[in-house]
Enzyme design. Structure first.
Site, PDB file in Angstrom:
ATOM      1  N   ASP A 194       0.841  -1.204   0.000  1.00 12.56           N
ATOM      2  CA  ASP A 194       0.000   0.000   0.000  1.00 12.56           C
ATOM      3  C   ASP A 194       0.874   1.252   0.000  1.00 12.56           C
ATOM      4  OD1 ASP A 194       0.868  -0.131   2.598  1.00 12.56           O
ATOM      5  OD2 ASP A 194      -1.106   0.024   3.526  1.00 12.56           O
ATOM      6  N   SER A 195       2.208   1.067  -0.004  1.00 13.21           N
ATOM      7  CA  SER A 195       3.109   2.205  -0.239  1.00 13.21           C
ATOM      8  C   SER A 195       2.818   2.833  -1.601  1.00 13.21           C
ATOM      9  CB  SER A 195       4.571   1.765  -0.152  1.00 13.21           C
ATOM     10  OG  SER A 195       4.801   0.646  -0.983  1.00 13.21           O
ATOM     11  N   ASP A 233      -1.106  -5.998   0.028  1.00 11.32           N
ATOM     12  CA  ASP A 233      -1.435  -5.375   1.315  1.00 11.32           C
ATOM     13  C   ASP A 233      -2.941  -5.188   1.478  1.00 11.32           C
ATOM     14  OD1 ASP A 233       0.772  -4.955   2.936  1.00 11.32           O
ATOM     15  OD2 ASP A 233       1.378  -3.139   1.871  1.00 11.32           O
ATOM     16  N   LYS A 263      -1.004  -9.248   3.234  1.00  7.84           N
ATOM     17  CA  LYS A 263      -0.217  -8.771   4.375  1.00  7.84           C
ATOM     18  C   LYS A 263      -1.078  -7.804   5.168  1.00  7.84           C
ATOM     19  CE  LYS A 263       3.495  -5.868   3.864  1.00  7.84           C
ATOM     20  NZ  LYS A 263       3.006  -4.646   4.535  1.00  7.84           N
ATOM     21  N   GLU A 332       9.636  -3.657  10.158  1.00  7.09           N
ATOM     22  CA  GLU A 332      10.064  -2.388   9.555  1.00  7.09           C
ATOM     23  C   GLU A 332      10.656  -1.457  10.611  1.00  7.09           C
ATOM     24  OE1 GLU A 332       7.157  -0.680   6.943  1.00  7.09           O
ATOM     25  OE2 GLU A 332       8.313   1.170   6.638  1.00  7.09           O
TER      26      GLU A 332
END
Ligand code: KIV
Length: 420
Positions: A194-195, A233, A263, A332
């Site tokens: 979703d970045s 995502d 994810k 992360e």
């Protein structure tokens, strides 16, 4: 002058091994000198999955024939052995491919060497690493020895990689064109992150990304990567509200997007959600440490789990997710020591981003890896290329060529007298 070639032989019809043996014999009868061969390997069909398993074997040969002459011989051999024309990528008695030759790179209408999928097909990677370990891939300059990794085709392969001590290389991808390029690499798995909210859409964070948008991008990437393990995502508020919402959202990503797994960000609070998704047959990857969907709460992209207590809690949360059934965990922006401890204490692979090197693998945002934005490089990222600069140069060269009239040339134009 003798050239060295690596040839790939494959069969998935009838007595597969005897077709391969016949191919080797026919090639030898036509003057090829056999130097070495790999052990035959049973492989799953790629691209077109509704067909029998294959047997693949690769041979290293010497020949005076040029690549185009060898291609003609290979096609003749296929005919002699009894290959009949069927569906492209469909069942076949025998397939003979030129994977590599000692003369470097060739790209013509009929022939590309190294084979475009030499790095991507694990049985060819295995052959290149085994039979040509000292050679470097002429297209990328990377040694073939470093590409001999186990394939990731299904969720269990993540465990196999960890058990074998092989690092997992994962990248993000959001579109078809970059997906097509990734399809020609040995990357282990791809994340439609979703970045894309930041990278593709230009938002300040990932919160505005919708489920529809995730499905749209996942489909585009899947078209380019039909055989790659693809994770998508679950976007903000598609799974946090209820288990039912999570199942419906993840189900749409699988059914409509075509991903192999989803994810989700967050810890033990989502244990029930994760178990429910897995009970429905949807594999789940976890994401802890800096979880960008919590950016408003976290107050920015900051290193997480800095204190001893926070690291204990991170491990506790990671173990809860493992217990719920996730197949791998993204960590992360946590300190290397914290990531290393999770790596040691979890049986599932820990894939790091900004979390040091003592993990079971790494994930990087593709645009960061490629250096597409010369002005943006988080400390933990590395620009493995400087594509941003190349884009600027290419567009300015185009602008100049248009303005001075050198583009298009006669070869780049059509004329009414031409047949086609
Ligand atoms: O959305 C994303 O790209 C991610 C990676 C940074 C792990 O979640």
């Amino acid at each position: 002058m003798a050239y060295r070639y690596l040839l790939g032989l494959g069969s998935n019809l009838g007595d597969k091994k005897s077709y391969i043996d016949k191919a080797i014999k026919t090639l030898e009868e036509n003057g090829l000198r056999l130097i070495a061969k790999t052990n035959p390997l049973v492989t799953e069909p790629l691209l077109y999955h509704h067909q029998n398993y294959f047997i693949n074997q690769e041979i290293l040969v010497d020949s005076d024939r040029s690549p185009h002459e060898l291609l003609a011989l290979a096609q003749r051999c296929e005919k002699i052995i009894g290959r009949t024309q069927r569906l492209r990528y469909g069942p076949r008695e025998i397939d003979i491919d030129i994977i590599w030759w000692s003369g470097g790179q060739i790209r013509t209408a009929e022939l590309t060497i190294p084979h475009p999928y030499a790095r991507a097909r694990y049985f060819w990677r295995r052959a290149l690493a085994e039979l040509l370990p000292a050679e470097k891939d002429p297209e990328t300059g990377i040694s073939y020895a470093s590409m001999a990794s186990k394939p990731v085709r299904r969720v269990q392969d993540f465990h196999n990689k960890k058990a074998a001590g092989e690092k997992i290389a994962m990248v993000t991808c959001y579109d078809y064109t970059f997906g097509r390029l990734l399809a020609r690499t040995s990357v282990d798995c791809v994340l439609v992150g979703d970045s894309l909210g930041n990278i593709v859409q230009g938002h300040r964070n990932t919160l505005p990304v919708t489920l529809e948008e995730m499905i749209y991008h996942t489909r585009a990437v899947r078209r380019a990567l039909p055989d790659t393990f693809l994770i998508a995502d679950l976007p903000f508020l598609s799974y946090q509200s209820s288990v039912r919402d999570a199942i419906l959202a993840a189900g749409r990503l699988v059914k409509e997007g075509g991903c192999d797994a989803v994810k989700l960000e967050g810890g033990s609070y989502f244990k029930q959600t994760i178990s429910a998704l897995i009970a429905c047959g949807i594999p789940v990857m976890g994401h802890l440490g800096l979880t960008p969907q919590w950016i408003l709460q976290l107050g920015g992209h900051r290193l997480q789990a800095k204190s001893k207590e926070a690291q204990e809690s991170l491990l506790h949360e990671a173990k809860a997710l493992e217990e719920a059934g996730i197949f791998a965990l993204v960590l992360e922006m946590v300190p290397s020591e914290a990531a290393a401890r999770c790596q040691r204490e979890l049986s599932i692979p820990v894939i790091g981003i900004g979390s040091g090197k003592e993990t079971d693998g790494q994930v990087l945002v593709l645009t960061d890896l490629l250096g597409l934005d010369p002005d943006f490089k988080p400390r933990f990222a590395r620009h493995f290329a400087k594509l941003g600069g190349q884009v600027l140069q290419a567009v300015e060269e185009y602008n100049q060529a248009v303005r001075e009239g050198s583009f298009p040339s006669a070869e780049e134009s059509f004329f009414s007298r031409e047949d086609s």
